[in-house]
Design a protein around this motif. Structure first.
Motif, short mmCIF file in Angstrom:
data_model
loop_
_atom_site.label_atom_id
_atom_site.label_comp_id
_atom_site.label_asym_id
_atom_site.label_seq_id
_atom_site.Cartn_x
_atom_site.Cartn_y
_atom_site.Cartn_z
N THR A 116 0.84 -1.19 0.00
CA THR A 116 0.00 0.00 0.00
C THR A 116 0.88 1.24 0.00
OG1 THR A 116 -0.06 0.10 2.40
CG2 THR A 116 -1.77 -1.21 1.33
N LYS A 117 0.25 2.40 -0.17
CA LYS A 117 1.00 3.64 -0.15
C LYS A 117 1.66 3.82 1.22
CE LYS A 117 -0.48 7.27 -2.37
NZ LYS A 117 -1.21 8.50 -2.76
N ARG A 118 0.99 3.42 2.27
CA ARG A 118 1.55 3.51 3.62
C ARG A 118 2.79 2.62 3.74
NH1 ARG A 118 -2.00 1.93 8.87
NH2 ARG A 118 -0.95 3.30 10.33
N ASP A 119 2.70 1.38 3.19
CA ASP A 119 3.86 0.47 3.22
C ASP A 119 5.04 1.07 2.46
OD1 ASP A 119 2.40 -1.41 4.65
OD2 ASP A 119 1.78 -2.51 2.85
#
Length: 126
Positions: free
Chosen positions: A113-116
């Motif tokens: 994900t973008k967070r990852d």
């Protein structure tokens, strides 16, 4: 088996491959063309000749190998013979504990994900 003359000059890409500093001769030639090989401090082209006493510096896998040519060989030789053809003055590689860690994702978790991605970039220092 015909033995090479120890003083005959040899192409630097062939020598790097024959003493097992590169897995293939084409990889050795590619390293030369990319500027990762220096002979006596000068950037080397694949066809440059090396002689005994020359210093060869090869950057590979994030580390610099510094070797002195003892004997020139044009054909790939076994590991014991290859060790006699050079003097390795390379600094020791970093221990695995000090090497940068590569983030590992669990299998089956899908795309990051973008967070990852942001966490990964923060860990890598970007």
């Amino acid at each position: 088996m015909a033995q090479e003359l120890p003083t005959a000059p040899v192409r630097v890409d062939a020598w790097i491959w024959s003493v097992r500093l590169a897995k293939t001769r084409s990889a050795a030639g590619t390293a030369c063309r990319a500027g990762h090989v220096r002979v006596n401090g000068e950037r080397a082209k694949p066809a440059q000749l090396v002689r005994p006493g020359d210093e060869v510096r090869l950057r590979q896998e994030g580390r610099e190998r510094i070797v002195i040519v003892q004997r020139t060989v044009a054909k790939r030789v076994g590991a014991p013979v290859a060790a006699e053809c050079l003097i390795d003055n390379s600094p020791p590689p970093l221990p695995r504990e000090l090497a940068p860690a590569v983030p590992v994702r669990d299998r089956g978790t899908g795309r990051p994900t973008k967070r990852d991605r942001r966490e990964t970039e923060r860990l890598r220092g970007f």
